[in-house]
Design an enzyme around this catalytic site. Sequence first.
Site, short mmCIF file in Angstrom:
data_model
loop_
_atom_site.label_atom_id
_atom_site.label_comp_id
_atom_site.label_asym_id
_atom_site.label_seq_id
_atom_site.Cartn_x
_atom_site.Cartn_y
_atom_site.Cartn_z
N SER A 136 39.25 43.09 36.72
CA SER A 136 38.42 42.56 35.63
C SER A 136 37.57 43.71 35.10
O SER A 136 37.57 44.80 35.65
CB SER A 136 37.52 41.46 36.17
N LYS A 137 36.85 43.42 34.04
CA LYS A 137 35.98 44.45 33.43
C LYS A 137 35.04 45.06 34.47
O LYS A 137 34.80 46.26 34.48
CB LYS A 137 35.15 43.82 32.31
#
Length: 473
Positions: A242-243
């Site tokens: 994820s980010k």
Amino acid sequence: MSKPVITRFAPSPTGYLHIGGARTALFNWVYAQRMGGKMLLRIEDTDRERSTQPAVDALLDGLSWLGLDWEGDPISQFGRAARHAEIAHQLVEAGHAYKCYSSPEELSRMREEARAAGKPPRYDGRWRDRDPSEAPEGIDPVIRIKTPLSTEIVVEDHVQGKVVFNTENLDDFVILRSDGSPTYMLAVVVDDHDMQVSHIIRGDDHLTNAARQIVIYQALGWEVPEMAHIPLIHGPDGAKLSKRHGALGVDAYRKMGYLPAAMRNYLARLGWAHGDDEVFTTEQMIEWFDLDALNKGAARFDFAKLENINGLYIREAEPEALYEIMLTTAREVERTGDHEGLGANRETVLAALPDLQPRAKTVLQLIDLAQFIYATRPLEIDVKAAALLTDDTRAMLADILGELEAVTEWSVTAIDARMRAFAEARELKLGKVAQPLRAALTGRTVSPGIFEVMVLIGREETIARLSDQVKKS
Ligand code: GLU
């Protein structure tokens, strides 16, 4: 003679080149290099909403920055729609595909009934063997492939090994929509064939697609390219990237001050290994790369490792090249003061770089370390440095000012000798003298050797910066 190796990177434009895509592109590129072949670039731009020119440019910029070049012009998948449709009709004529007139309502009823019967919601093949004369009027049909019944499709994969799919689970999927546009499944096969792709290297989220694509290859009597489905990248905790983990576009890494060669090195290690080697040149990577050495397990993204590798590349980089990257980075991240300061002090920055390089892990850190060169007076003193500037040390700096004014030749050797004598006379360790000096001259507690700093900024600036701090006492 064996066939020439042709790989392809086939991104869908999303507005940036994400880290997973960059790794896929790298593997395709490295393998083509390794085999003396070429990598083609196909933009899968059939989603017209997302496929804007800026989104495509972002992909090309990301690849160019990483140094991953492709052969010829990028190929637009959308631009080949007529060819895809032609093949779909050819398949109908050959009896390998058929027109299906089922309405959306009929299809959803079919799915519901299948679900109610505890079966997977698949198209039941009701138009598969119907006579075309039964076609209802006024309805544009879709074209479906005739997936062979009750048999197995085998994906022979360089990474996953032999993966067997039962055709019962694949159904007669659509290859051409009722508006005449191709589905992804058809477009990929036709494009890869026409582009003479010999090796498909992509994420393992496409493994099931591979089975469907093989159905199309077989219907067309085309040779299936070699395949390597690489496991996706996960975060250090094993969860999907994820980010928070670093699932950013490569442009973000450029702006954070990562070097393309370091990125290539690190990305290669995400899913591929050559013994215990962690650091290798791109040439070595090309020499050693092997599809069969790709890992089957998910790779874990480790920011700290990337940073360490980047630090090594910064240390090894040529100052001239690094200087240019510092300038571009400062401009790109809109650090105008740094951009101007670096620009106006080229020679001094170049002279300082060999000393700064081992202390920085990113280009941004390098810029921070170089700031003392062009910082304007009175210097901003950071908190840690301020703690070193007490009444006592300021008084000592006043005495040092007198010493320095007496230094005739402004060189590291001369200043060093003078300062050592000064420290000895006061029975102080050299560090006790150097640290407040560093605080006053750079505003920080970390810098190159303080006598080097003095020579880099020159006598006049040294005296002026020291006087600024002495006056405060
Ligand atoms: N366009 C697909 C993607 O971005 C890749 C398709 C392929 O490599 O076959 O995931």
